[in-house]
Design a protein around this motif. Structure first.
Motif, PDB file in Angstrom:
ATOM      1  N   HIS A  86      36.455  44.767  42.906  1.00  0.00           N
ATOM      2  CA  HIS A  86      35.147  44.754  42.787  1.00  0.00           C
ATOM      3  C   HIS A  86      34.649  45.549  44.007  1.00  0.00           C
ATOM      4  O   HIS A  86      35.364  45.835  44.806  1.00  0.00           O
TER       5      HIS A  86
ATOM      6  N   GLU B 197      37.341  44.968  36.156  1.00  0.00           N
ATOM      7  CA  GLU B 197      36.468  45.317  37.081  1.00  0.00           C
ATOM      8  C   GLU B 197      35.233  44.396  37.149  1.00  0.00           C
ATOM      9  O   GLU B 197      34.439  43.891  36.167  1.00  0.00           O
ATOM     10  N   ASP B 198      35.092  43.608  38.388  1.00  0.00           N
ATOM     11  CA  ASP B 198      34.292  42.552  38.542  1.00  0.00           C
ATOM     12  C   ASP B 198      32.818  43.507  39.313  1.00  0.00           C
ATOM     13  O   ASP B 198      33.000  43.702  40.123  1.00  0.00           O
ATOM     14  N   SER B 199      31.720  43.585  38.317  1.00  0.00           N
ATOM     15  CA  SER B 199      30.737  44.387  38.772  1.00  0.00           C
ATOM     16  C   SER B 199      29.543  43.677  39.442  1.00  0.00           C
ATOM     17  O   SER B 199      28.441  44.290  39.435  1.00  0.00           O
TER      18      SER B 199
END
Length: 363
Positions: A116, A143-145
């Motif tokens: 992230h 992906e931690d957005s």
């Protein structure tokens, strides 16, 4: 100018009453994928993704690489799914290079990578160029957005995206999961109405206290604690609540971006030469929508006391998790010194100037 800066978002009782319909994460945030689901939280989105990875790859080697400076809600799902967890290197300006990512994958043998970016800034420069290389090595990329939802830099081609919308506005709950290929087989079918209602009550009580002179602070703070307790004890996967979907659908995104950038700029100009305070991001690039104004300070509790004495509530994002894997010295320093000044769209230039004055006039 508001008397209080920071802490929980309030909800105006009229929020969510315009009949707007929530769009897709594709239309709202620009992501691409073959399937998505709106969920109650970002952590539940991560759980759904890990469940999906396990179902698609029954023999996947359960070794994961994650950012070393992160929230317990990122770590816990991996632990609960039985992963051996390793962490990426991190510089004091919160950056990790593509070369460091590839080296860490080779060193640990990780087959799942979660990354992230921090506070709305692109702290993974060049990452997009190595996603295909990782995929060729059979590494699943998540992906931690959450922290860069409204920033305009180039999106990666990750296998999965997860995110929480609760950090950006006054929704009781809200998160999402997106997959690049295929579909999610076990989407939740209902929302956690008890928790959503508890959050609504707490948030409206705060609004009434601030803007209508009704009630008192201990009451709405107690209600927030009750609601957060319900959220923290969720054991199932839930859909986003109807109220949250309506509030998110009504959100004035252009205003959100403008106010956050304006507020960040005021603090950047006013706090650049403060002794004992280090600004993590000294430039505000075009397209960046910051989540907070993050700083590093010694004697953090003293700084928090100074601010709270003036009704400014600067959170620690994040405290070091109880089940934190091994981290490097840079990350330990960040956990010990990080402090985040609120800059969100509830506030204006006058509020930020008040923050500057409080800090610059401290004894």
């Amino acid at each position: 100018m508001l008397s209080e800066i920071g802490s929980n978002f309030w909800i105006n009782p009229n929020d969510g009453k315009n009949g707007c319909t929530l769009g897709t994460p594709y239309s709202l945030f620009g992501y691409k994928g073959s399937d998505y689901v709106w969920m109650s939280t970002g952590r539940s989105a991560t759980r759904l993704v890990l469940q999906t990875i396990e179902e698609r790859n029954p023999n996947v080697k359960k070794v994961a690489l994650i950012p070393p400076f992160t929230c317990y809600t990122v770590i816990d799902p991996f632990i609960d799914f039985g992963y051996e967890i390793h962490t990426l290197p991190l510089s004091l300006d919160l950056k990790t290079s593509p070369e460091e990512i590839l080296q860490s994958v080779e060193l640990t043998g990780a087959k799942v990578l979660l990354v992230h970016r921090y506070y709305g800034f692109d702290t993974l420069p060049g990452f997009n160029k190595v996603v295909e290389t990782l995929r060729s090595k059979n590494v699943v990329v998540i992906e931690d957005s959450t922290q860069c939802l409204y920033s305009g830099f180039e999106l990666s081609d990750a296998d999965y995206f997860v995110g929480s919308i609760r950090k950006w506005c006054g929704v009781p709950d809200g998160g999402f999961a997106i997959c690049r290929d295929g579909s999610f087989e076990h989407k939740p079918e209902c929302s956690d109405e008890e928790m959503v209602e508890a959050k609504r009550i707490a948030s409206e009580l705060k609004y009434q206290f601030l803007f209508e002179g009704k009630g008192d602070k201990p009451t709405f703070k107690a209600k927030y604690r009750e609601a957060e307790g319900l959220l923290g004890n969720q054991n199932e996967l839930y859909l986003i609540g109807k109220l949250s979907a309506k509030i998110q659908a009504e959100l004035d995104v252009d205003m959100l971006k403008q106010k956050r950038r304006e507020n960040y700029s005021v603090l950047l100009n006013g706090l650049s030469n403060v002794f004992g305070l280090s600004i993590l991001f000294n430039l505000l690039p075009n397209g960046v929508t910051p989540l907070y104004f993050p700083i590093l300070v010694d004697n953090r509790e003293q700084w928090q006391d100074l601010l709270s004495d003036n009704d400014i509530y600067a959170p620690v994002v994040w405290p070091k998790p109880g089940r934190c894997p091994q981290i490097d010295d840079n990350t330990q320093k960040i956990y010990e010194k990080i402090l985040c000044i609120p800059i969100d769209q509830r506030y204006g230039i006058d509020d930020m100037e008040r923050v500057v004055n409080v800090i610059n006039n401290r004894k």
